[in-house]
Write a protein that holds these residues in place. Structure first.
Motif: not given
Lengths: 314, 621
Positions: A12-13, A203, A220-221, A224-225, A307, A309-310, B455-459, B463, B493, B495, B498-499, B502-503, B505-506, B511
């Motif tokens: 992809v990259s 998730y 943990r899951e 945070p949300n 809570g 990040p976006q 995917l958990n948006p917080a991690h 992780s 994915l 390198p 780099r991935f 990321r969170h 949402h990025q 991906q």
């Protein structure tokens, strides 16, 4: 026609547009900026929350360094009683001859301790009960919901008054404990509602498949949300605790030995401060209380981004 | 005169903290009365923004920053809300992907129609009821359903009701934005076919927006292809199918193939659309284009007439000028695809040679539902047997409600069967307790349908990937981290450092799905359950994910249960296919045999529902 990469898998990259580098750089820069103060930087981004943080910081500094800010010992009654504001005493003196400004400064200590400890206690109880009820569901939920509803319908202030009247001992910590133990219900309910929407996300299932245990999944899951909800809940409980302590003291259920904004108002009212023209005695603790609660409310405006990040990037 | 005319339209998203994004740039298009026009592009191409702008439904921070939109000769670019309101629904209406959720849950269907109809006319209740019956019949729903509440209808029925609602006032123009995405293939096809018939009868104009070029081509008169906020090609549907000129259109078309062919090659377009908030030079598609020449990177091509359509591509123009008509190339463009190719040959494998991993024998599951005083029994799974074997993919194909998901729950031990046996080696999955189940999950992992909720948006990615390694493999944090980076590399994915930081949402949808796959691989499971892993991805990148799954299963000797409603992808990935209908196996066998020679009517129906623009061509061959 050129046939590039026929048959091989381009990662992809390889095919990412060039601007991707820029995005990453931006991200690390953002990280660097957030790393030093962590969550503080996120709150600072929001204007309202910034004002609240500054106000809160002032209260904190005053409370911590109270001996430096207060000109006199708040308990000393060596001064002439019923002095008007200005006459050597910034806010005048009480009928007993105590310096009102010094009492106000030390009162900030009491209010903040009550707010932080009472708020933490109430939030912790709300979290454990709300999250367990919401995540486990079934019978556990039914039973816990029963207790949440029970705690919700009981009128809190009379209950606190009753409990503190019968409590062994009269110290501030007893008051804090009672406030913490009675103020968790609405928070628990909110958290339960939130977890019900979160627990059906894929998730969470994925985390179970990743071998996470019950408490790991919850803390943990899921946690945070809902961190913004937890922080908002904490602020609410803290405000409630501060208000409850002041209210109790004002009604005379507090420990009269304690110096707090509530006991100040209690004595001011009790000694007929308005009749004797001691307006500052009555007004100052009330105003201080409103400003502290306002500071917490303002900080709340920035909490959403914690809570999510976006949200921080938008 | 055209009904809808868009001239040099610019739409910009102005946000406070980020640079403005020019989501639509200099787009012109016209739609005549009664015309059925398709608008196609990947997610992020600006197609929905353009659609919303044409009917003045843009919401902040999106704004029309240039150009005009006129409807029926009237300029509506800056028309006030007060004057737009009477036009809405009566002249212009719309159906979105989420329209089925826009039905009011506390009102019966009829009342919702009454609201819409009486807001624009003076029809009596009796007249309204008659009209509602007419409208529901039109979308193939029995009029008696008008007494029902939305939650009593299935997703497909709700979407039909939404369509009937949109058509209630006989509008002149209907915007359909992904109206069937998220529904079953069979239902999708039925709704679009019905829509096309109604549209021919009532002669309203349609702009159909979709990422699925296959279905758009089948139903539209004319097709517009959009990339990075610009129209890159416009042609009549039949011409587009025969000779797509823009490399991007060719890339999109490459995702379709006839599932019955001996060798199936589908292509995908690697890479992602550009960031429209940054300055750019030359053709925006050039970085992903296999035909790109130096000129493409310097000068942006204009949308110019070519043949009977319009194309914005230097290479296509030069070819046309050199007399290299696509017609003369015949069907060769399909093999000279624009992008990377995933080819699936029919290879005679020996199914008996593989080691059996999981046996599912005579399993049944009955659900009891109680509603009021009535108890209904639903036979979710009815005497189903199959075997998952090492390095093999078994596809479970069927519509929603066919029992696919229940089988997934039974295999993973989340549900227990009423009868039958599920055995993993000597382990009886159907008898596992809490503790045993947790241990069993080392061996069985899942790939989910929606990478946005998996995917958990917080991690961070790293992780997320480290958790299964620490829990199942007992690794230390350091070991887990280096293994997680290896996994990122395995799923392409790079390198990985780099991935990893990321969170979610990025990352793009594709991906994210790679991360989900990496997480499933982490404990080195014996079995992977892939539940519709590509159905919520753009058509253009589906082949990419299929190829990844295919490679991983074969290399690492994993037994995969691939759950899908799409027979084409099942054909591409699976060795064996099991067709499921109402909890029963209606057909099972080797993938090629089931597809080439479907015995059961239900399999034939599923096969017919695959969007395949080449179907007539294949028949003619």
């Amino acid at each position: 026609m050129s046939m590039l990469q026929q048959g091989e898998t381009p990662t992809v990259s390889d095919a990412l547009p060039l601007d991707e580098e820029g995005a990453v750089e931006q991200q690390t820069r953002a990280n660097r900026r957030f790393r030093v103060p962590g969550w503080l930087g996120i709150l600072w981004e929001n204007r309202k929350s910034r004002v609240g943080l500054v106000m809160l910081a002032i209260f904190l500094i005053v409370a911590v360094f109270a001996p430096l800010f207060s000109p006199h010992d708040p308990r000393s009654n060596d001064f002439a009683p019923n002095l008007d504001p200005g006459s050597g005493h910034l806010l005048g003196t009480t009928t007993k001859g105590e310096d009102i400004f010094s009492q106000l400064v030390y009162g900030a200590r009491t209010s903040l301790i009550v707010g932080v400890v009472g708020g933490l206690l109430a939030t912790a109880i709300a979290l454990v009960i709300g999250l367990t009820a919401g995540y486990l569901g079934g019978t556990v939920n039914e039973v816990l919901t029963f207790f949440i509803n029970l705690a919700l319908v009981v009128p809190i202030l009379p209950l606190i008054a009753l409990l503190s009247a019968y409590a062994p001992g009269q110290g501030l910590w007893v008051v804090i404990l009672i406030i913490g133990l009675t103020g968790w219900a609405s928070g628990a309910r909110l958290k339960k509602a939130q977890i019900l929407t979160l627990r059906s996300r894929d998730y969470i299932t994925a985390a179970v498949f990743a071998g996470e245990g019950l408490w790991q999944v919850i803390f943990r899951e899921i946690m945070p949300n809902m961190i913004s909800l937890v922080v908002v809940g904490f602020m609410g409980s803290a405000m409630g605790a501060i208000g409850a302590e002041a209210g109790l003291a004002f009604l005379g259920f507090g420990n009269p030995e304690t110096i707090s904004w509530g006991t100040m108002s209690y004595w001011a009212n009790n000694q007929g401060a308005l009749v004797t023209g001691q307006w500052a005695w009555l007004l100052a603790p009330g105003l201080a209380l409103s400003f502290l609660i306002m500071a917490l409310t303002l900080v709340n405006f920035g909490v959403d981004a914690l809570g999510n990040p976006q949200l921080r990037e938008e | 005169m055209s009904l809808l005319a868009v001239d040099q339209l610019d739409v910009t998203y102005l946000t406070r903290k980020r640079p403005p994004v020019q989501a639509v740039r200099g787009v012109s298009l016209t739609i005549g009365p009664g015309e059925f026009v398709g608008l196609v592009g990947e997610s992020g191409s600006g197609k929905s923004t353009l659609g919303n702008a044409t009917i003045r439904l843009l919401s902040r921070p999106g704004e029309i920053t240039g150009g005009t939109v006129s409807f029926n000769g009237q300029d509506i670019t800056a028309l006030g809300e007060d004057r737009l309101r009477p036009m809405r629904w009566r002249d212009i209406s719309t159906v979105f992907q989420s329209s089925m959720n826009s039905l009011n849950p506390v009102m019966p269907i009829e009342a919702q129609f009454r609201d819409a109809i009486q807001a624009h006319s003076r029809a009596s209740n009796g007249q309204v009821r008659k009209r509602v019956a007419e409208l529901l019949t039109m979308v193939d729903i029995d009029p008696s359903f008008m007494r029902f509440y939305p939650h009593e209808l299935s997703g497909g029925m709700k979407q039909r009701v939404a369509l009937a609602l949109a058509l209630a006032l006989e509008p002149k123009f209907v915007l359909l934005d992904e109206p069937t995405t998220g529904l079953d293939v069979v239902v999708q096809r039925a709704i679009l076919e019905r829509l096309r018939v109604i549209q021919r009868e009532q002669e309203f104009a349609v702009l159909l927006i979709s990422h699925d070029l296959g279905s758009v081509l089948e139903f539209s008169d004319r097709v517009l292809v959009m990339y990075a906020g610009e129209i890159v090609e416009e042609q009549a549907a039949a011409d587009m199918l025969r000779h797509p000129r823009h490399p991007y259109s060719r890339g999109l078309l490459g995702s379709y193939a006839s599932p019955t062919a001996k060798t199936i090659a589908i292509t995908y377009i690697p890479g992602r659309p550009p960031d429209l908030s940054k300055p750019h030079q030359g053709c925006l598609f050039a970085p992903r284009c296999v035909d790109a020449i130096p000129l493409c990177r310097m000068k942006a091509p204009e949308l110019l007439p070519l043949g009977d359509g319009l194309v914005a591509c230097h290479v296509a123009k030069m070819r046309a000028e050199a007399g290299q008509l696509p017609e003369q190339q015949g069907r060769s463009w399909r093999t000279q695809a624009a992008g990377a190719v995933f080819t699936k040959h029919t290879v005679a494998k020996d199914p008996t040679g593989a080691e059996d991993i999981l046996r599912f024998e005579g399993v049944s599951k009955l659900y009891t539902r109680r509603r009021g005083f009535k108890t209904t029994l639903v036979q979710a799974v009815d005497d189903v047997s199959f075997v998952l074997s090492k390095g093999h993919v078994t596809a479970l194909v069927g519509q929603s409600g066919s029992g696919k998901s229940t089988i997934a729950k039974l295999v993973t031990g989340i549900e227990r069967p009423d009868s039958g046996e599920i055995s993993f080696g000597d382990l009886r999955v159907d008898r596992l307790g809490r503790r045993g189940l947790r241990d069993f999950r080392k061996h069985i992992q899942m790939v989910f349908q929606d990478p946005y909720s998996a995917l958990n948006p917080a991690h961070t990615v790293l992780s997320t990937l480290m958790r299964p390694l620490i829990n199942h493999k007992g690794m230390s944090r350091g070991q887990a981290q280096s293994r997680a980076l290896e996994l990122l590399e395995t799923v392409g994915l790079t390198p990985p450092e780099r991935f990893g930081q990321r969170h979610p949402h990025q990352l793009s949808g594709g991906q994210r799905q790679r991360i989900v796959i990496a997480r499933a691989l982490a404990p080195e499971p014996a079995i992977i359950i892939a539940d519709e892993p590509i159905s919520s991805l753009d058509v253009s990148i589906r082949a990419e994910i299929l190829e990844l799954l295919d490679g991983l299963v074969r290399e690492q000797g994993i037994a995969m249960l691939y759950i899908t409603h799409d027979l084409l992808s099942a054909r591409l990935l699976a060795d064996d296919i099991i067709v499921l209908n109402e909890g029963k196996v209606v057909e099972a066998g080797r993938a090629e045999d089931v597809i080439a020679n479907p015995q059961h009517a239900y399999t034939q129906l599923l096969l017919r529902s695959i969007p395949n623009p080449f179907v007539e061509e294949t028949a003619a061959d």
